[in-house]
Design a protein around this motif. Structure first.
Motif, PDB file in Angstrom:
ATOM      1  N   GLN A 118       0.854  -1.194   0.000  1.00  0.00           N
ATOM      2  CA  GLN A 118       0.000   0.000   0.000  1.00  0.00           C
ATOM      3  C   GLN A 118       0.885   1.237   0.000  1.00  0.00           C
ATOM      4  O   GLN A 118       1.997   1.202   0.530  1.00  0.00           O
ATOM      5  N   LEU A 119       0.356   2.322  -0.556  1.00  0.00           N
ATOM      6  CA  LEU A 119       1.107   3.585  -0.574  1.00  0.00           C
ATOM      7  C   LEU A 119       1.523   4.021   0.828  1.00  0.00           C
ATOM      8  O   LEU A 119       2.635   4.501   1.028  1.00  0.00           O
ATOM      9  N   LYS A 120       0.637   3.846   1.801  1.00  0.00           N
ATOM     10  CA  LYS A 120       0.919   4.335   3.149  1.00  0.00           C
ATOM     11  C   LYS A 120       2.086   3.599   3.813  1.00  0.00           C
ATOM     12  O   LYS A 120       2.614   4.065   4.810  1.00  0.00           O
ATOM     13  N   GLU A 121       2.511   2.481   3.256  1.00  0.00           N
ATOM     14  CA  GLU A 121       3.663   1.748   3.804  1.00  0.00           C
ATOM     15  C   GLU A 121       4.991   2.393   3.427  1.00  0.00           C
ATOM     16  O   GLU A 121       6.025   2.073   4.007  1.00  0.00           O
ATOM     17  N   ILE A 122       4.974   3.270   2.448  1.00  0.00           N
ATOM     18  CA  ILE A 122       6.214   3.891   1.972  1.00  0.00           C
ATOM     19  C   ILE A 122       6.589   5.042   2.892  1.00  0.00           C
ATOM     20  O   ILE A 122       5.904   6.063   2.932  1.00  0.00           O
ATOM     21  N   ASP A 123       7.664   4.871   3.640  1.00  0.00           N
ATOM     22  CA  ASP A 123       8.220   5.936   4.467  1.00  0.00           C
ATOM     23  C   ASP A 123       9.214   6.678   3.565  1.00  0.00           C
ATOM     24  O   ASP A 123      10.367   6.260   3.423  1.00  0.00           O
ATOM     25  N   THR A 124       8.732   7.746   2.962  1.00  0.00           N
ATOM     26  CA  THR A 124       9.513   8.452   1.942  1.00  0.00           C
ATOM     27  C   THR A 124      10.874   8.900   2.457  1.00  0.00           C
ATOM     28  O   THR A 124      11.891   8.699   1.796  1.00  0.00           O
ATOM     29  N   ASP A 125      10.911   9.505   3.632  1.00  0.00           N
ATOM     30  CA  ASP A 125      12.182  10.008   4.169  1.00  0.00           C
ATOM     31  C   ASP A 125      13.168   8.871   4.416  1.00  0.00           C
ATOM     32  O   ASP A 125      14.356   8.994   4.104  1.00  0.00           O
ATOM     33  N   LEU A 126      12.683   7.773   4.973  1.00  0.00           N
ATOM     34  CA  LEU A 126      13.565   6.635   5.236  1.00  0.00           C
ATOM     35  C   LEU A 126      14.068   6.030   3.924  1.00  0.00           C
ATOM     36  O   LEU A 126      15.260   5.756   3.779  1.00  0.00           O
ATOM     37  N   LEU A 127      13.167   5.845   2.979  1.00  0.00           N
ATOM     38  CA  LEU A 127      13.570   5.285   1.689  1.00  0.00           C
ATOM     39  C   LEU A 127      14.576   6.198   0.995  1.00  0.00           C
ATOM     40  O   LEU A 127      15.562   5.720   0.425  1.00  0.00           O
ATOM     41  N   LYS A 128      14.364   7.505   1.070  1.00  0.00           N
ATOM     42  CA  LYS A 128      15.314   8.449   0.469  1.00  0.00           C
ATOM     43  C   LYS A 128      16.695   8.311   1.104  1.00  0.00           C
ATOM     44  O   LYS A 128      17.715   8.401   0.425  1.00  0.00           O
ATOM     45  N   SER A 129      16.744   8.073   2.409  1.00  0.00           N
ATOM     46  CA  SER A 129      18.056   7.934   3.065  1.00  0.00           C
ATOM     47  C   SER A 129      18.801   6.721   2.506  1.00  0.00           C
ATOM     48  O   SER A 129      20.016   6.771   2.307  1.00  0.00           O
ATOM     49  N   TYR A 130      18.084   5.637   2.223  1.00  0.00           N
ATOM     50  CA  TYR A 130      18.715   4.459   1.619  1.00  0.00           C
ATOM     51  C   TYR A 130      19.138   4.752   0.184  1.00  0.00           C
ATOM     52  O   TYR A 130      20.206   4.316  -0.263  1.00  0.00           O
ATOM     53  N   ILE A 131      18.323   5.492  -0.540  1.00  0.00           N
ATOM     54  CA  ILE A 131      18.662   5.844  -1.919  1.00  0.00           C
ATOM     55  C   ILE A 131      19.912   6.711  -1.946  1.00  0.00           C
ATOM     56  O   ILE A 131      20.831   6.464  -2.737  1.00  0.00           O
ATOM     57  N   TYR A 132      19.978   7.719  -1.081  1.00  0.00           N
ATOM     58  CA  TYR A 132      21.167   8.574  -1.046  1.00  0.00           C
ATOM     59  C   TYR A 132      22.414   7.781  -0.664  1.00  0.00           C
ATOM     60  O   TYR A 132      23.497   8.005  -1.214  1.00  0.00           O
ATOM     61  N   GLU A 133      22.269   6.853   0.251  1.00  0.00           N
ATOM     62  CA  GLU A 133      23.424   6.017   0.600  1.00  0.00           C
ATOM     63  C   GLU A 133      23.828   5.151  -0.588  1.00  0.00           C
ATOM     64  O   GLU A 133      25.018   4.977  -0.868  1.00  0.00           O
ATOM     65  N   ALA A 134      22.849   4.615  -1.311  1.00  0.00           N
ATOM     66  CA  ALA A 134      23.157   3.796  -2.498  1.00  0.00           C
ATOM     67  C   ALA A 134      23.887   4.624  -3.559  1.00  0.00           C
ATOM     68  O   ALA A 134      24.786   4.117  -4.232  1.00  0.00           O
ATOM     69  N   VAL A 135      23.524   5.896  -3.700  1.00  0.00           N
ATOM     70  CA  VAL A 135      24.220   6.781  -4.645  1.00  0.00           C
ATOM     71  C   VAL A 135      25.676   6.953  -4.201  1.00  0.00           C
ATOM     72  O   VAL A 135      26.600   6.884  -5.028  1.00  0.00           O
ATOM     73  N   ALA A 136      25.893   7.154  -2.912  1.00  0.00           N
ATOM     74  CA  ALA A 136      27.259   7.293  -2.394  1.00  0.00           C
ATOM     75  C   ALA A 136      28.059   6.013  -2.624  1.00  0.00           C
ATOM     76  O   ALA A 136      29.233   6.059  -3.026  1.00  0.00           O
ATOM     77  N   VAL A 137      27.436   4.869  -2.401  1.00  0.00           N
ATOM     78  CA  VAL A 137      28.095   3.581  -2.640  1.00  0.00           C
ATOM     79  C   VAL A 137      28.436   3.435  -4.122  1.00  0.00           C
ATOM     80  O   VAL A 137      29.515   2.972  -4.490  1.00  0.00           O
ATOM     81  N   ASP A 138      27.515   3.857  -4.982  1.00  0.00           N
ATOM     82  CA  ASP A 138      27.717   3.732  -6.427  1.00  0.00           C
ATOM     83  C   ASP A 138      28.918   4.533  -6.920  1.00  0.00           C
ATOM     84  O   ASP A 138      29.532   4.175  -7.918  1.00  0.00           O
ATOM     85  N   GLU A 139      29.258   5.596  -6.216  1.00  0.00           N
ATOM     86  CA  GLU A 139      30.422   6.415  -6.597  1.00  0.00           C
ATOM     87  C   GLU A 139      31.708   5.590  -6.656  1.00  0.00           C
ATOM     88  O   GLU A 139      32.592   5.876  -7.458  1.00  0.00           O
ATOM     89  N   GLN A 140      31.809   4.546  -5.825  1.00  0.00           N
ATOM     90  CA  GLN A 140      33.023   3.735  -5.836  1.00  0.00           C
ATOM     91  C   GLN A 140      33.174   2.930  -7.136  1.00  0.00           C
ATOM     92  O   GLN A 140      34.245   2.428  -7.443  1.00  0.00           O
ATOM     93  N   PHE A 141      32.093   2.830  -7.906  1.00  0.00           N
ATOM     94  CA  PHE A 141      32.137   2.100  -9.168  1.00  0.00           C
ATOM     95  C   PHE A 141      32.376   3.018 -10.359  1.00  0.00           C
ATOM     96  O   PHE A 141      32.351   2.563 -11.498  1.00  0.00           O
ATOM     97  N   LYS A 142      32.583   4.285 -10.082  1.00  0.00           N
ATOM     98  CA  LYS A 142      32.798   5.270 -11.145  1.00  0.00           C
ATOM     99  C   LYS A 142      34.061   4.909 -11.924  1.00  0.00           C
ATOM    100  O   LYS A 142      35.115   4.629 -11.349  1.00  0.00           O
ATOM    101  N   LYS A 143      33.923   4.909 -13.230  1.00  0.00           N
ATOM    102  CA  LYS A 143      35.057   4.579 -14.091  1.00  0.00           C
ATOM    103  C   LYS A 143      35.938   5.802 -14.260  1.00  0.00           C
ATOM    104  O   LYS A 143      35.439   6.912 -14.425  1.00  0.00           O
ATOM    105  N   ASN A 144      37.234   5.594 -14.203  1.00  0.00           N
ATOM    106  CA  ASN A 144      38.161   6.689 -14.465  1.00  0.00           C
ATOM    107  C   ASN A 144      38.134   7.024 -15.944  1.00  0.00           C
ATOM    108  O   ASN A 144      38.280   6.145 -16.789  1.00  0.00           O
ATOM    109  N   LYS A 145      37.937   8.294 -16.241  1.00  0.00           N
ATOM    110  CA  LYS A 145      37.846   8.688 -17.659  1.00  0.00           C
ATOM    111  C   LYS A 145      39.052   9.489 -18.056  1.00  0.00           C
ATOM    112  O   LYS A 145      39.664  10.171 -17.343  1.00  0.00           O
TER     113      LYS A 145
END
Length: 145
Positions: A118-145
């Motif tokens: 259900q929509l009401k199960e989505i804790d937007t702020d909490l989910l965003k914190s995981y998304i932002y952390e995933a973006v930070a983690v993804d930076e380690q996979f950045k290819k050197n150009k």
């Protein structure tokens, strides 16, 4: 009878094939569509430059490496529905901090997820914190150009 190489056919893990995200969205039942649209909005609000493409007939997102997927239960993998609602997956979930066990690890080593019925199960702020952390983690996979 299932189609297999032995029976002269090709066994497919999915009975649908979408050519675009719009086709995918049009296929979804109303309850899953609302949840899917909200999850996509949260992703793009957090990371407007993220890439989205269909893989396995569902949206996957990446910057440097695969990051997220949104998998509604109505888009089967195999012949039977194995969960309800919409699954939001973190492809590099094992690299995220999850002290509260918000993400379901099941028996997986890398991909972690959270199911929403259900929509009401989505804790937007909490989910965003995981998304932002995933973006930070993804930076380690950045290819050197």
């Amino acid at each position: 009878m299932a189609l297999t190489k032995a029976t002269g056919g090709i066994y497919k893990m999915q009975d649908v094939r979408f050519n675009s995200v719009d086709e995918f969205l049009d296929y979804l039942p109303a309850d899953e569509l609302k949840i899917t649209e909200r999850l996509r909005k949260i992703i793009f609000d957090c990371v407007p430059y993220i890439k989205e493409k269909l893989s396995y007939n569902v949206p996957f997102n990446k910057i440097n490496k695969g990051m997220f997927f949104i998998w509604p239960a109505s888009v089967l993998w195999g012949k039977a529905k194995t969960y309800t609602g919409v699954r939001f997956g973190f492809q590099q979930g094992y690299l995220l901090t999850d002290d509260t066990n918000y993400l379901d690890k099941s028996n997986r080593k890398q991909v972690y997820y959270r199911d929403f019925n259900q929509l009401k199960e989505i804790d937007t702020d909490l989910l965003k914190s995981y998304i932002y952390e995933a973006v930070a983690v993804d930076e380690q996979f950045k290819k050197n150009k």
